[in-house]
Design an enzyme around this catalytic site. Structure first.
Site, mmCIF file in Angstrom:
data_model
loop_
_atom_site.group_PDB
_atom_site.id
_atom_site.type_symbol
_atom_site.label_atom_id
_atom_site.label_comp_id
_atom_site.label_asym_id
_atom_site.label_seq_id
_atom_site.Cartn_x
_atom_site.Cartn_y
_atom_site.Cartn_z
ATOM 1 N N GLU A 80 2.162 38.109 -16.387
ATOM 2 C CA GLU A 80 1.307 39.267 -16.679
ATOM 3 C C GLU A 80 2.196 40.451 -17.002
ATOM 4 O OE1 GLU A 80 -1.257 40.628 -13.525
ATOM 5 O OE2 GLU A 80 -1.971 38.605 -13.170
ATOM 6 N N ASP A 91 -4.058 50.591 -8.536
ATOM 7 C CA ASP A 91 -2.691 50.251 -8.150
ATOM 8 C C ASP A 91 -2.161 51.101 -7.012
ATOM 9 O OD1 ASP A 91 -1.724 48.094 -9.936
ATOM 10 O OD2 ASP A 91 -2.354 49.507 -11.491
ATOM 11 N N TYR A 205 -9.519 35.803 -11.254
ATOM 12 C CA TYR A 205 -8.562 36.602 -10.500
ATOM 13 C C TYR A 205 -9.237 36.982 -9.185
ATOM 14 C CZ TYR A 205 -4.766 40.045 -9.942
ATOM 15 O OH TYR A 205 -3.654 40.750 -9.521
#
Ligand SMILES: Cc1ncc(COP(=O)(O)O)c(C=O)c1O
Lengths: 299, 409
Positions: A80, A91, A205
């Site tokens: 990725e 994040d 995911y």
């Protein structure tokens, strides 16, 4: 440049059409997408996959290219590349800072697509772009899908694009056989998991915990039950990410899914050894190698 | 007042092509839960009753609609009324929304609330309701804003809130919002995110608007009572857009000009501004599709304004819709113009407006003289200026060094 959003009714219809379209395409193997090919191969061998994440352009495109090739050699099955964004709300600090460094260095979506094009002369490892929605939207959905496919991108992971809003991008990506990887979260309701399971391209995911990216210790509570809930919703492979840093964690997690995703732990090494390219490649290769070994030893 | 049912947004929060829910999957169930809880609350008369009770007895509503006689005379045009949100408890319109959302959080059984704040007004309003309803409270605030709004930081801490400094990015409101979202993703099961403006993912733009429409509902009744007719125009400042949508909304179907005033900072041409609707392009930030200040690669630009509450590169999606549909107009005034307007209102009426609200006054001061004396204008004074006194004295210091004077009114 931006898709005109139709009324809710039309949007749902479009999702249904899209859904039906790619299910028939991917139901059989041999979709032509490298992601499927790798997961098919892993399944045949009874192996678990390792997905390695780095932020593209940190500390420069050349380093990113070297890292991709080194990580593949060290055992990463899929890679990725993070497209840096000014406001990475999903994040933690490590990837936030990597994004800021990459942006300060002049990294752009177009530059990253150029990097992928170069890499495709040297590797066939599946490459996914992890990007927030705005850079893609600003590039133009149709143009981005076409350029990503032409460069050799296999999939997109867009953390701020839930299924409800993914119709316009999905339509464009589908024309180019680039996958949009859906998310499953511990908070996802059964209805949402079922929908993600049906829509899934490539893999799902699975976000291991409620939180942002970043290394953590141990296993998140309730992870086994969560993975079981996702498993019953789909026949697609399940990749587990968020918080996985050590080989021990990777080994434990890999038992629950088909692949593990490791990001911040690798990005930290890139940060630490940014000034010494050889050392950086060695350190990252060593970590990727030990992660791969750990998940391969699962009985 | 009541929580008016309107046909916008649709079920997933779209105002035309704007709005929506662009958030991580982890948060989607929480947004669904919030939308359902709000829908239920709306249908429960006791919720509206309780909301109204606190607005009256705790906030001090209705806020006056005050005829600004000296200002009107000085500007020599339209008759100017001021909607006095500055007189609310805690000093701004922000408390209308925090009361509404705290009641919702209580219904949902959440005992921890988090918020982002720019000027600190929303942070203070959140810390206030958290104290009153006995909830744990964390307020995210950019380091730059903590410096600019020291007084409000101190107030929040006195109220028992934990003020968490945000050091990422531009260290202002947008970064505080990123950090609040990260906290929410992490603590989603126990925490209520008390968002301060009509931005963010659905249902926030809708529910914050609904709680703020009390401003416009009151203003409409008050002007009808005082003047016997509707106003010709309404002027309000636009940061995220909550005070402006609150006063505009009840007038959407009336023949009334609605003017939103953004912060032009040093001037739009300098690139140092926060004029999202005037100079931005459509994009996605913090969960909604709307106008956005961004560069050629879709990276969000840092906004600039002397006013911390307007210093935000995004704007609520309903404003984008109102702009594109032509129903509302959006203009921008500079830092200097806002400072002059601050002085103007202070000298003519003895009212210190918040620097945010001073932007609305600045545009009104340009527009009013072009209007006939029988026309009526309402300016929304969204908050009071006490918090801004240090910034203003700093700016004045800089100006007198530069040989100018702010005292020319
Ligand atoms: C007094 C005041 N007015 C206006 C604003 C801008 O916000 P909004 O556009 O949501 O009303 C703020 C924000 O902090 C504020 O404190």
């Amino acid at each position: 440049m931006i898709e005109k959003q139709a009324s809710a009714g039309t949007r749902i219809d479009r999702e249904r059409v899209v859904d039906a379209g790619f299910r028939s395409e991917t139901a059989a193997t041999g979709s032509g997408n490298r992601i499927d090919a790798v997961f098919d191969r892993l399944r045949l061998k009874g192996r678990k996959g390792l997905i390695a994440y780095i932020t593209a352009g940190d500390p420069g495109y050349e380093a990113t290219a070297d890292l991709v090739l080194a990580m593949e050699r060290a055992g990463a099955d899929l890679i990725e590349l993070g497209v840096p964004f000014s406001d990475p709300m999903a994040d933690g600090p490590v990837i936030q800072q990597a994004s800021m460094r990459a942006l300060a260095g002049g990294t752009t979506p177009a530059g990253i697509l150029g990097l992928v094009r170069c890499l495709r002369r040297q590797t066939q490892v599946p490459l996914l772009l992890m990007t927030y929605y705005n850079p893609v939207l600003h590039y133009g959905l149709a143009a981005f899908a076409a350029d990503a496919a032409a460069a050799g991108v296999d999939g997109l992971i867009v953390p701020d694009l839930p299924v409800e809003e993914s119709g316009p991008l999905l339509t464009e990506l589908q024309q180019h056989r680039v996958y949009l990887i859906p998310f499953a979260a511990p908070t996802s309701t059964p209805e949402r998991l079922a929908r993600a399971g049906q829509l899934a391209q490539g893999f799902i995911y699975c976000v291991s915990l409620t939180g942002v990216t970043g290394a953590r210790e141990g296993l998140p509570p309730g992870i086994e039950e969560f993975m079981q809930r996702v498993r019953v919703c789909t026949d697609r492979p399940l990749a587990i990410g968020f918080g996985i840093a050590s080989p021990v964690q990777a080994a434990l997690m890999s038992k629950l899914g088909d692949a593990v995703i490791v990001g911040s732990a690798i990005v930290s090494l890139v940060e630490q050894y940014a000034a010494e390219r050889e050392m950086m490649l060695q350190q990252v290769s060593a970590l990727v190698g030990s992660l791969k070994q750990a998940i391969s030893q699962v009985d | 007042m009541s929580l008016t049912r309107v046909d916008m947004p649709d079920a997933h929060g779209h105002f035309g092509r704007f709005g929506g829910q662009f958030v991580p999957e982890t948060l989607m169930p929480a947004l669904e839960e919030l939308a359902a809880a709000y829908e239920q609350a709306r249908q429960d008369p006791s919720f509206d009753e309780e909301f109204r009770y606190y607005l009256k007895q705790y906030v001090g509503r209705p806020s006056p609609l005050y005829f600004a006689e000296r200002l009107t005379r000085q500007l020599g045009g339209a008759r100017i009324y001021l909607k006095r949100e500055d007189l609310n408890h805690t000093g701004a319109h922000k408390i209308n929304n925090t009361i509404g959302q705290a009641l919702l959080a209580k219904r949902m059984g959440k005992r921890r609330v988090i918020a982002e704040t720019g000027a600190g007004q929303h942070g203070v309003a959140t810390a206030t309701v958290a104290a009153m309803f006995n909830m744990q409270c964390v307020v995210y605030m950019g380091e730059e804003d903590i410096r600019r709004q020291e007084l409000n930081v101190f107030r929040m801490r006195l109220l028992g809130a934990d003020v968490a400094p945000v050091t990422s990015g531009s260290r202002t409101l947008k970064d505080a919002m990123n950090e609040a979202i990260r906290d929410w993703v992490t603590n989603v099961r126990t925490t209520y995110y008390l968002l301060g403006t009509v931005g963010g993912p659905h249902p926030y733009p809708m529910l914050v608007r609904d709680f703020q429409t009390v401003i416009g509902v009151e203003a409409r009744a008050q002007i009808l009572e005082q003047e016997g007719r509707l106003p010709d125009c309404i002027v309000a400042c636009v940061g995220g857009g909550s005070n402006s949508i609150g006063i505009f909304h009840p007038f959407l179907d009336d023949p009334v000009r609605l003017i939103g005033v953004e912060a032009a900072g040093h001037g739009i041409e300098t690139g140092k501004h926060a004029a999202t609707l005037s100079a931005g392009q459509v994009g996605v930030l913090h969960g909604a599709l709307s106008y956005l200040l961004q560069d050629e690669n879709g990276q969000v630009l840092e906004a600039h304004s002397i006013s911390a509450g307007l210093d935000y590169p995004g704007v609520g999606p309903e404003h984008s819709y109102l702009k594109d549909s032509g129903r509302a107009e959006y203009v921008a005034v500079t830092d200097d113009e806002a400072l002059e307007a601050f002085q103007l209102l202070t000298h003519t009426e003895g009212i210190l407006p918040a620097l945010e609200s001073a932007h609305a006054v600045a545009y009104a001061a340009k527009l009013a003289p072009t209007m006939d004396g029988d026309k009526i204008m309402i300016i929304n004074i969204s908050g009071r200026g006490d918090k801004d006194v240090p910034s203003i004295s700093e700016a004045r210091g800089k100006r007198s060094e530069a040989g100018e004077s702010l005292m020319k009114t």
